[in-house]
Write a protein that holds these residues in place. Structure first.
Motif, PDB file in Angstrom:
ATOM      1  N   ILE A 205      -2.767 -22.707 -11.921  1.00  0.00           N
ATOM      2  CA  ILE A 205      -4.082 -22.118 -11.658  1.00  0.00           C
ATOM      3  C   ILE A 205      -3.947 -20.618 -11.897  1.00  0.00           C
ATOM      4  O   ILE A 205      -3.324 -19.908 -11.106  1.00  0.00           O
ATOM      5  CB  ILE A 205      -4.530 -22.382 -10.205  1.00  0.00           C
ATOM      6  N   VAL A 206      -4.499 -20.159 -13.022  1.00  0.00           N
ATOM      7  CA  VAL A 206      -4.349 -18.759 -13.397  1.00  0.00           C
ATOM      8  C   VAL A 206      -5.632 -18.002 -13.049  1.00  0.00           C
ATOM      9  O   VAL A 206      -6.707 -18.319 -13.568  1.00  0.00           O
ATOM     10  CB  VAL A 206      -4.056 -18.605 -14.902  1.00  0.00           C
ATOM     11  N   ALA A 207      -5.507 -17.028 -12.158  1.00  0.00           N
ATOM     12  CA  ALA A 207      -6.648 -16.179 -11.821  1.00  0.00           C
ATOM     13  C   ALA A 207      -6.672 -14.986 -12.766  1.00  0.00           C
ATOM     14  O   ALA A 207      -5.623 -14.408 -13.069  1.00  0.00           O
ATOM     15  CB  ALA A 207      -6.542 -15.698 -10.384  1.00  0.00           C
ATOM     16  N   VAL A 208      -7.862 -14.631 -13.253  1.00  0.00           N
ATOM     17  CA  VAL A 208      -8.036 -13.459 -14.114  1.00  0.00           C
ATOM     18  C   VAL A 208      -9.060 -12.554 -13.441  1.00  0.00           C
ATOM     19  O   VAL A 208     -10.176 -12.990 -13.150  1.00  0.00           O
ATOM     20  CB  VAL A 208      -8.534 -13.858 -15.522  1.00  0.00           C
ATOM     21  N   ASP A 209      -8.674 -11.319 -13.163  1.00  0.00           N
ATOM     22  CA  ASP A 209      -9.602 -10.393 -12.500  1.00  0.00           C
ATOM     23  C   ASP A 209      -9.257  -8.959 -12.884  1.00  0.00           C
ATOM     24  O   ASP A 209      -8.152  -8.672 -13.349  1.00  0.00           O
ATOM     25  CB  ASP A 209      -9.552 -10.576 -10.973  1.00  0.00           C
ATOM     26  N   MET A 210     -10.214  -8.064 -12.663  1.00  0.00           N
ATOM     27  CA  MET A 210     -10.018  -6.647 -12.985  1.00  0.00           C
ATOM     28  C   MET A 210      -9.125  -5.955 -11.962  1.00  0.00           C
ATOM     29  O   MET A 210      -8.659  -4.837 -12.215  1.00  0.00           O
ATOM     30  CB  MET A 210     -11.362  -5.895 -12.974  1.00  0.00           C
ATOM     31  N   SER A 211      -8.936  -6.571 -10.784  1.00  0.00           N
ATOM     32  CA  SER A 211      -8.288  -5.863  -9.682  1.00  0.00           C
ATOM     33  C   SER A 211      -7.023  -6.582  -9.211  1.00  0.00           C
ATOM     34  O   SER A 211      -7.037  -7.790  -8.949  1.00  0.00           O
ATOM     35  CB  SER A 211      -9.302  -5.721  -8.538  1.00  0.00           C
ATOM     36  N   GLU A 212      -5.932  -5.827  -9.081  1.00  0.00           N
ATOM     37  CA  GLU A 212      -4.665  -6.366  -8.562  1.00  0.00           C
ATOM     38  C   GLU A 212      -4.850  -6.916  -7.154  1.00  0.00           C
ATOM     39  O   GLU A 212      -4.277  -7.940  -6.788  1.00  0.00           O
ATOM     40  CB  GLU A 212      -3.602  -5.252  -8.503  1.00  0.00           C
ATOM     41  N   GLU A 213      -5.676  -6.193  -6.378  1.00  0.00           N
ATOM     42  CA  GLU A 213      -5.897  -6.583  -4.991  1.00  0.00           C
ATOM     43  C   GLU A 213      -6.521  -7.979  -4.928  1.00  0.00           C
ATOM     44  O   GLU A 213      -6.118  -8.826  -4.126  1.00  0.00           O
ATOM     45  CB  GLU A 213      -6.822  -5.544  -4.350  1.00  0.00           C
ATOM     46  N   PHE A 221      -5.266 -18.174  -1.979  1.00  0.00           N
ATOM     47  CA  PHE A 221      -6.163 -19.335  -2.061  1.00  0.00           C
ATOM     48  C   PHE A 221      -5.624 -20.425  -2.988  1.00  0.00           C
ATOM     49  O   PHE A 221      -6.262 -21.471  -3.143  1.00  0.00           O
ATOM     50  CB  PHE A 221      -7.564 -18.891  -2.500  1.00  0.00           C
ATOM     51  N   GLY A 222      -4.479 -20.171  -3.631  1.00  0.00           N
ATOM     52  CA  GLY A 222      -3.864 -21.241  -4.423  1.00  0.00           C
ATOM     53  C   GLY A 222      -3.567 -20.902  -5.861  1.00  0.00           C
ATOM     54  O   GLY A 222      -3.035 -21.750  -6.583  1.00  0.00           O
ATOM     55  N   ALA A 223      -3.932 -19.696  -6.317  1.00  0.00           N
ATOM     56  CA  ALA A 223      -3.590 -19.335  -7.696  1.00  0.00           C
ATOM     57  C   ALA A 223      -2.073 -19.297  -7.841  1.00  0.00           C
ATOM     58  O   ALA A 223      -1.371 -18.762  -6.982  1.00  0.00           O
ATOM     59  CB  ALA A 223      -4.203 -17.984  -8.056  1.00  0.00           C
ATOM     60  N   THR A 224      -1.566 -19.867  -8.916  1.00  0.00           N
ATOM     61  CA  THR A 224      -0.121 -19.846  -9.162  1.00  0.00           C
ATOM     62  C   THR A 224       0.269 -18.620  -9.968  1.00  0.00           C
ATOM     63  O   THR A 224       1.435 -18.222  -9.964  1.00  0.00           O
ATOM     64  CB  THR A 224       0.318 -21.100  -9.934  1.00  0.00           C
ATOM     65  N   ASP A 225      -0.708 -18.056 -10.687  1.00  0.00           N
ATOM     66  CA  ASP A 225      -0.436 -16.912 -11.551  1.00  0.00           C
ATOM     67  C   ASP A 225      -1.666 -16.007 -11.550  1.00  0.00           C
ATOM     68  O   ASP A 225      -2.777 -16.458 -11.306  1.00  0.00           O
ATOM     69  CB  ASP A 225      -0.164 -17.373 -12.996  1.00  0.00           C
ATOM     70  N   GLY A 226      -1.438 -14.728 -11.858  1.00  0.00           N
ATOM     71  CA  GLY A 226      -2.554 -13.787 -11.948  1.00  0.00           C
ATOM     72  C   GLY A 226      -2.433 -12.953 -13.208  1.00  0.00           C
ATOM     73  O   GLY A 226      -1.319 -12.561 -13.581  1.00  0.00           O
ATOM     74  N   VAL A 227      -3.562 -12.704 -13.854  1.00  0.00           N
ATOM     75  CA  VAL A 227      -3.576 -11.870 -15.063  1.00  0.00           C
ATOM     76  C   VAL A 227      -4.664 -10.818 -14.890  1.00  0.00           C
ATOM     77  O   VAL A 227      -5.807 -11.153 -14.550  1.00  0.00           O
ATOM     78  CB  VAL A 227      -3.866 -12.723 -16.321  1.00  0.00           C
ATOM     79  N   LEU A 228      -4.312  -9.564 -15.130  1.00  0.00           N
ATOM     80  CA  LEU A 228      -5.313  -8.503 -15.066  1.00  0.00           C
ATOM     81  C   LEU A 228      -6.231  -8.604 -16.287  1.00  0.00           C
ATOM     82  O   LEU A 228      -5.754  -8.638 -17.430  1.00  0.00           O
ATOM     83  CB  LEU A 228      -4.630  -7.138 -15.058  1.00  0.00           C
ATOM     84  N   ALA A 229      -7.528  -8.633 -16.016  1.00  0.00           N
ATOM     85  CA  ALA A 229      -8.502  -8.757 -17.112  1.00  0.00           C
ATOM     86  C   ALA A 229      -8.486  -7.528 -18.011  1.00  0.00           C
ATOM     87  O   ALA A 229      -8.976  -7.572 -19.140  1.00  0.00           O
ATOM     88  CB  ALA A 229      -9.899  -8.972 -16.539  1.00  0.00           C
ATOM     89  N   THR A 230      -7.905  -6.423 -17.499  1.00  0.00           N
ATOM     90  CA  THR A 230      -7.884  -5.188 -18.274  1.00  0.00           C
ATOM     91  C   THR A 230      -6.741  -5.159 -19.296  1.00  0.00           C
ATOM     92  O   THR A 230      -6.713  -4.276 -20.152  1.00  0.00           O
ATOM     93  CB  THR A 230      -7.733  -3.983 -17.331  1.00  0.00           C
TER      94      THR A 230
END
Ligand SMILES: [Zn+2]
Ligand SMILES: [Zn+2]
Length: 359
Positions: A205-213, A221-230
């Motif tokens: 489950i990869v979350a993509v958002d503008m903010s690290e926070e 909430f369950g995301a396994t990975d995060g990618v900065l949209a920027t």
């Protein structure tokens, strides 16, 4: 007829005004609910800002919970004193959409007008609810009874943000265990798509958002990975995390660049689930040959395609078991008088929900 306090929108883009208005008694098939909590949704803000037009003056607010305080004729299974969730999903039960299992797309015009302004003029009950008020009168189809003991602030979130996000995963995408998911936007709806994907057994489950926070909250909430949209071409990092493209990409924000980019994250045969709502008139483009040649698709999802009588009791039970987070979605509690401050706080882009609490 009861006089109630309500936050009234008289001009788009202006602060809401706290006014004393009149609420008609419930008619045939209607229920009056004395609210305990009403969360602020980005849809309310889009309306208040004039992004979608509509009738004024109006009372917005559609993510509510409270106790039944009066019932009209012909109401079954709901009694005075019951704790209930109040949703904006008003459905007739018999039109082709309702009969086909999609009450969120009900085709019947079931408009009602329980509100009157203090000067006797018309006052629009926005989104069939008018929840920025001490009480509402709604159709019984909009209500789901709650078990004893659940907090009303948590319950109010089930009326929109939670069912929209979780429902997009289980109903609109029909996600199977082991599939890979990208969620664009880790706000109120995005976090619920993320926990919906976790509940449904997604692999990555990869979350993509503008903010690290917000990416950090997404992990809770369950995301396994995060990618900065920027980052440049963020779909590359997402595909690297998954080892492939996504089976489902959920666009939970209203920004058109997010819609433009969403197909880039897909695996062959994957689907973009369109959840976030840009202002009217916003356009996005995509490359049809890619969709055709790879069997990809795009599907709109309204209110998580939920059947509230089926899905809300299920989510209440998951919450009781500790498998669905609700309390963690609440970032602030405000009185009705503080609603303009609460709206301003929501506009700062905080990840979670501000809730109006009534005593
Ligand atoms: Zn909403
Ligand atoms: Zn219908």
């Amino acid at each position: 007829m009861p006089q109630i306090k309500a936050a009234v929108c008289r001009a788009f883009g202006q602060p809401l005004q706290i006014e004393t208005v009149t609420l008609a008694a419930p008619q045939m098939g209607e229920v009056e609910v004395t609210l305990r909590a009403c969360a602020i949704c980005h849809s309310d803000i889009s309306y208040i800002d004039g992004g979608w037009g509509g009738t004024l003056p109006a009372v917005y607010g559609h993510e509510a919970a409270g106790h039944v305080s009066a019932v009209g004729e012909g109401v079954r299974g709901i009694s005075i004193g019951d704790g209930v969730v109040v949703t904006l999903i008003r459905s007739c039960g018999t039109c082709p959409s309702c009969a086909g299992g999609k009450p969120v797309s009900c085709e019947s015009d079931m408009a009602s007008g329980p509100l009157t302004a203090a000067d006797g003029g018309p006052l629009h009950q926005a989104m069939h609810t008018g929840g920025f008020a001490e009480r509402v009168v709604v159709n019984q189809s909009q209500i789901v009874k709650l078990p004893e003991g659940i907090g009303m602030e948590a319950a109010s979130l089930l009326a929109c943000g939670v069912i929209t996000g979780v429902g997009a995963v289980v109903n609109a995408a029909g996600l199977r265990a082991g599939q890979d998911v990208v969620v664009i936007g880790a706000g109120g709806v995005g976090l619920n798509a993320i926990q919906g994907a976790r509940i449904a057994g997604a692999r990555r489950i990869v979350a993509v958002d503008m903010s690290e926070e917000k990416l950090a909250i997404a992990r809770d909430f369950g995301a396994t990975d995060g990618v900065l949209a920027t980052t440049e071409k963020p779909w590359r990092a997402a595909k690297q995390a998954m080892g492939r493209g996504a089976d489902a990409v959920f666009v939970t924000v209203g920004a058109t660049p997010a819609y433009e980019q969403a197909p880039q994250y897909l695996a062959n045969g994957g689907k973009v689930i369109m959840v976030g709502m840009p202002h009217s008139g916003a356009m996005a483009s995509y490359e049809p040959v890619m969709m055709a040649a790879t069997g990809q698709g795009m599907v709109g999802s309204k209110m998580g395609d939920v059947v509230i009588a089926r899905d809300i009791p299920w989510m209440v039970d998951l919450y009781a078991q500790g498998r669905l987070k609700l309390d963690e979605l609440i970032s602030g509690r405000w009185t009705l008088e503080q609603i303009n401050d609460a709206i301003a706080d929501t506009k700062t882009g905080s990840a979670k929900r501000n809730v109006i609490v009534f005593d």
